[in-house]
Design a protein around this motif. Structure first.
Motif, PDB file in Angstrom:
ATOM      1  N   UNK A  45      37.492  29.430  33.875  1.00 34.22           N
ATOM      2  CA  UNK A  45      37.085  30.787  34.258  1.00 34.22           C
ATOM      3  C   UNK A  45      38.273  31.556  34.813  1.00 34.22           C
ATOM      4  N   UNK A  46      39.021  30.931  35.726  1.00 33.36           N
ATOM      5  CA  UNK A  46      40.173  31.603  36.333  1.00 33.36           C
ATOM      6  C   UNK A  46      41.230  31.933  35.296  1.00 33.36           C
ATOM      7  N   UNK A  47      41.511  30.995  34.396  1.00 32.68           N
ATOM      8  CA  UNK A  47      42.534  31.202  33.378  1.00 32.68           C
ATOM      9  C   UNK A  47      42.174  32.359  32.447  1.00 32.68           C
ATOM     10  N   UNK A  48      40.894  32.576  32.236  1.00 30.91           N
ATOM     11  CA  UNK A  48      40.452  33.637  31.333  1.00 30.91           C
ATOM     12  C   UNK A  48      40.814  35.023  31.860  1.00 30.91           C
ATOM     13  N   UNK A  49      41.045  35.136  33.176  1.00 32.92           N
ATOM     14  CA  UNK A  49      41.384  36.434  33.756  1.00 32.92           C
ATOM     15  C   UNK A  49      42.883  36.709  33.767  1.00 32.92           C
ATOM     16  N   UNK A  50      43.687  35.775  33.281  1.00 33.16           N
ATOM     17  CA  UNK A  50      45.134  35.977  33.270  1.00 33.16           C
ATOM     18  C   UNK A  50      45.549  37.140  32.387  1.00 33.16           C
ATOM     19  N   UNK A  51      44.791  37.388  31.351  1.00 31.65           N
ATOM     20  CA  UNK A  51      45.122  38.468  30.418  1.00 31.65           C
ATOM     21  C   UNK A  51      44.230  39.684  30.609  1.00 31.65           C
ATOM     22  N   UNK A  52      43.657  39.801  31.800  1.00 27.82           N
ATOM     23  CA  UNK A  52      42.725  40.895  32.074  1.00 27.82           C
ATOM     24  C   UNK A  52      43.428  42.244  32.148  1.00 27.82           C
ATOM     25  N   UNK A  53      44.713  42.243  32.525  1.00 29.33           N
ATOM     26  CA  UNK A  53      45.475  43.489  32.570  1.00 29.33           C
ATOM     27  C   UNK A  53      45.343  44.258  33.870  1.00 29.33           C
ATOM     28  N   UNK A  54      44.640  43.708  34.853  1.00 29.86           N
ATOM     29  CA  UNK A  54      44.511  44.367  36.142  1.00 29.86           C
ATOM     30  C   UNK A  54      44.484  43.336  37.255  1.00 29.86           C
ATOM     31  N   UNK A  55      44.652  43.814  38.485  1.00 31.24           N
ATOM     32  CA  UNK A  55      44.616  42.915  39.631  1.00 31.24           C
ATOM     33  C   UNK A  55      43.184  42.426  39.850  1.00 31.24           C
ATOM     34  N   UNK A  56      43.051  41.108  40.004  1.00 30.22           N
ATOM     35  CA  UNK A  56      41.728  40.503  40.148  1.00 30.22           C
ATOM     36  C   UNK A  56      41.715  39.613  41.386  1.00 30.22           C
ATOM     37  N   UNK A  57      40.704  39.791  42.211  1.00 33.81           N
ATOM     38  CA  UNK A  57      40.474  38.927  43.363  1.00 33.81           C
ATOM     39  C   UNK A  57      39.448  37.881  42.951  1.00 33.81           C
ATOM     40  N   UNK A  58      39.896  36.623  42.858  1.00 30.20           N
ATOM     41  CA  UNK A  58      39.006  35.522  42.507  1.00 30.20           C
ATOM     42  C   UNK A  58      38.596  34.813  43.783  1.00 30.20           C
ATOM     43  N   UNK A  70      40.265  26.530  40.621  1.00 28.36           N
ATOM     44  CA  UNK A  70      40.564  27.956  40.474  1.00 28.36           C
ATOM     45  C   UNK A  70      42.064  28.203  40.561  1.00 28.36           C
ATOM     46  N   UNK A  71      42.711  27.578  41.537  1.00 29.79           N
ATOM     47  CA  UNK A  71      44.159  27.742  41.699  1.00 29.79           C
ATOM     48  C   UNK A  71      44.901  27.249  40.462  1.00 29.79           C
ATOM     49  N   UNK A  72      44.504  26.107  39.934  1.00 26.15           N
ATOM     50  CA  UNK A  72      45.157  25.567  38.740  1.00 26.15           C
ATOM     51  C   UNK A  72      45.035  26.541  37.576  1.00 26.15           C
ATOM     52  N   UNK A  73      43.876  27.156  37.436  1.00 22.01           N
ATOM     53  CA  UNK A  73      43.681  28.118  36.351  1.00 22.01           C
ATOM     54  C   UNK A  73      44.457  29.397  36.538  1.00 22.01           C
ATOM     55  N   UNK A  74      44.681  29.781  37.804  1.00 25.39           N
ATOM     56  CA  UNK A  74      45.348  31.058  38.094  1.00 25.39           C
ATOM     57  C   UNK A  74      46.849  30.915  38.319  1.00 25.39           C
ATOM     58  N   UNK A  75      47.336  29.699  38.505  1.00 22.32           N
ATOM     59  CA  UNK A  75      48.744  29.482  38.844  1.00 22.32           C
ATOM     60  C   UNK A  75      49.672  30.125  37.819  1.00 22.32           C
ATOM     61  N   UNK A  76      50.689  30.807  38.332  1.00 24.37           N
ATOM     62  CA  UNK A  76      51.666  31.472  37.481  1.00 24.37           C
ATOM     63  C   UNK A  76      51.338  32.914  37.170  1.00 24.37           C
ATOM     64  N   UNK A 295      56.525  24.397  39.369  1.00 24.71           N
ATOM     65  CA  UNK A 295      57.276  25.646  39.176  1.00 24.71           C
ATOM     66  C   UNK A 295      56.372  26.882  39.150  1.00 24.71           C
ATOM     67  N   UNK A 296      55.071  26.663  39.100  1.00 26.71           N
ATOM     68  CA  UNK A 296      54.116  27.768  39.023  1.00 26.71           C
ATOM     69  C   UNK A 296      53.436  27.980  40.386  1.00 26.71           C
ATOM     70  N   UNK A 297      53.774  29.058  41.050  1.00 27.84           N
ATOM     71  CA  UNK A 297      53.132  29.395  42.315  1.00 27.84           C
ATOM     72  C   UNK A 297      51.810  30.109  42.067  1.00 27.84           C
ATOM     73  N   UNK A 298      51.090  30.379  43.142  1.00 27.21           N
ATOM     74  CA  UNK A 298      49.848  31.132  43.052  1.00 27.21           C
ATOM     75  C   UNK A 298      49.741  32.048  44.249  1.00 27.21           C
ATOM     76  N   UNK A 299      48.850  33.018  44.186  1.00 27.70           N
ATOM     77  CA  UNK A 299      48.727  34.026  45.245  1.00 27.70           C
ATOM     78  C   UNK A 299      47.445  33.808  46.037  1.00 27.70           C
ATOM     79  N   UNK A 300      47.585  33.773  47.359  1.00 28.62           N
ATOM     80  CA  UNK A 300      46.420  33.627  48.235  1.00 28.62           C
ATOM     81  C   UNK A 300      46.289  34.861  49.121  1.00 28.62           C
ATOM     82  N   UNK A 301      45.081  35.065  49.628  1.00 27.23           N
ATOM     83  CA  UNK A 301      44.899  36.139  50.602  1.00 27.23           C
ATOM     84  C   UNK A 301      45.710  35.802  51.840  1.00 27.23           C
ATOM     85  N   UNK A 302      46.159  36.803  52.542  1.00 27.30           N
ATOM     86  CA  UNK A 302      47.007  36.592  53.722  1.00 27.30           C
ATOM     87  C   UNK A 302      46.255  37.007  54.992  1.00 27.30           C
TER      88      UNK A 302
END
Length: 302
Positions: A45-58, A70-76, A295-302
């Motif tokens: 599910x997370x990986x499917x949003x990589x090509x969404x073209x906009x910022x997505x909060x998962x 989720x992190x594995x799917x979104x990493x990078x 080598x692939x980081x991911x973004x978390x809320x701060x």
């Protein structure tokens, strides 16, 4: 900002779905939501949003395993931000990376989003494994896997007492566990540990539902920390476990810790292994396995 909830209906022995039904009624902003249906589904599910073209909060609505997927799917991906609503049993992810307490907190984040890049740990052994919090071999892994398979935990989770099952399995496993020899290569240094009970590679301080196994770990420093518990009596091990929640276990001479971006681990026998509290098979006998920062980081809320 698009907001997507990924809900694991089986997390917390099914309590996550009930929690989501109430949470959903409080949301006052546009959102999408999907329920996971099988292991690995949250990654897809997370990986499917990589090509969404906009910022997505998962937002993961579940436990540590759900958030790892989720992190594995979104990493990078530079446009995918990961948040969570703690709805599992251990919820160590929420302790290190933050969590949303309610829908209002999510709405505030959407108005002024702040996020940061985080590390991801990985190793390969037959298949590729990633871990957000920790991966361990030995005593803790054997306990964790036994607890997750236990019908007792499921019953206790109904009353919010799942941790009691963990303590019971500590005692049970303590009586039968056989220690092993561990060889660790860290940079140019090689160390051989005898009578090892457990070895945990950490990317954040917590594991096992709030135990502060690696107090010196930071989630964004490009490093992993290795904790080895060795040459300790069974009775003293119980004492050490009692101090892990505060991080005081590091004062014991039987607890060794080191930090690096990569570790090579080899055990003289095959022992149980976990990633973020989920079963990851067994370590191979006398075969070096490389644990490293991905080598692939991911973004978390701060």
């Amino acid at each position: 900002m698009k907001t997507v909830f990924i809900i694991n209906p089986t997390a917390g022995n099914g309590r996550a779905l009930k929690q989501w039904r109430g949470f959903e009624k409080t949301i006052q902003f546009p959102f999408e939501h999907m329920l996971t249906e099988f292991p690995g589904h949250a990654t897809a599910i997370a990986a499917a949003y990589k090509n969404d073209g906009q910022q997505v909060l998962l937002i993961g609505f579940g436990g540590d395993g759900t958030l790892r997927e989720i992190v594995v799917g979104a990493a990078g991906a530079k446009e995918l931000i990961i948040g969570s609503v703690a709805a599992g049993s251990g919820n160590d992810f929420a302790r290190a990376y933050g969590t949303f307490k309610d829908a209002h907190a999510i709405e505030q984040f959407r108005e002024t989003p702040r996020f940061k890049s985080q590390d991801l740990g990985e190793f390969a052994n037959g298949q590729n494994y990633q871990f957000v919090s920790s991966s361990g071999i030995g005593f803790d892994a054997e306990i964790t896997i036994a607890v997750n398979q236990s019908s007792l935990k499921k019953k206790l989770n109904q009353f919010g007492l799942g941790k009691i099952a963990y303590y019971l399995y500590v005692i049970k496993t303590l009586a039968k566990f056989e220690t092993f020899t561990l060889t660790v290569q860290s940079g140019d240094e090689t160390v051989v540990y005898q009578d090892v009970w457990l070895a945990t590679v950490s990317n954040q301080p917590y594991f096992g539902g709030g135990m502060k196994i690696s107090p010196a770990s930071y989630t964004d420093d490009g490093l992993l920390e290795l904790t080895v518990v060795h040459q300790i009596s069974r009775l003293k091990l119980l004492l050490v476990f009692g101090t892990v929640f505060s991080g005081a276990h590091t004062r014991f001479k039987e607890v060794s810790q080191m930090s690096n971006s990569e570790f090579r681990l080899s055990s003289d026998k095959s022992v149980f292994r976990h990633v973020d509290g989920d079963d990851a098979g067994k370590s191979p006998q006398n075969e070096m396995v490389v644990y490293a920062v991905s080598p692939h980081n991911w973004l978390s809320i701060n």
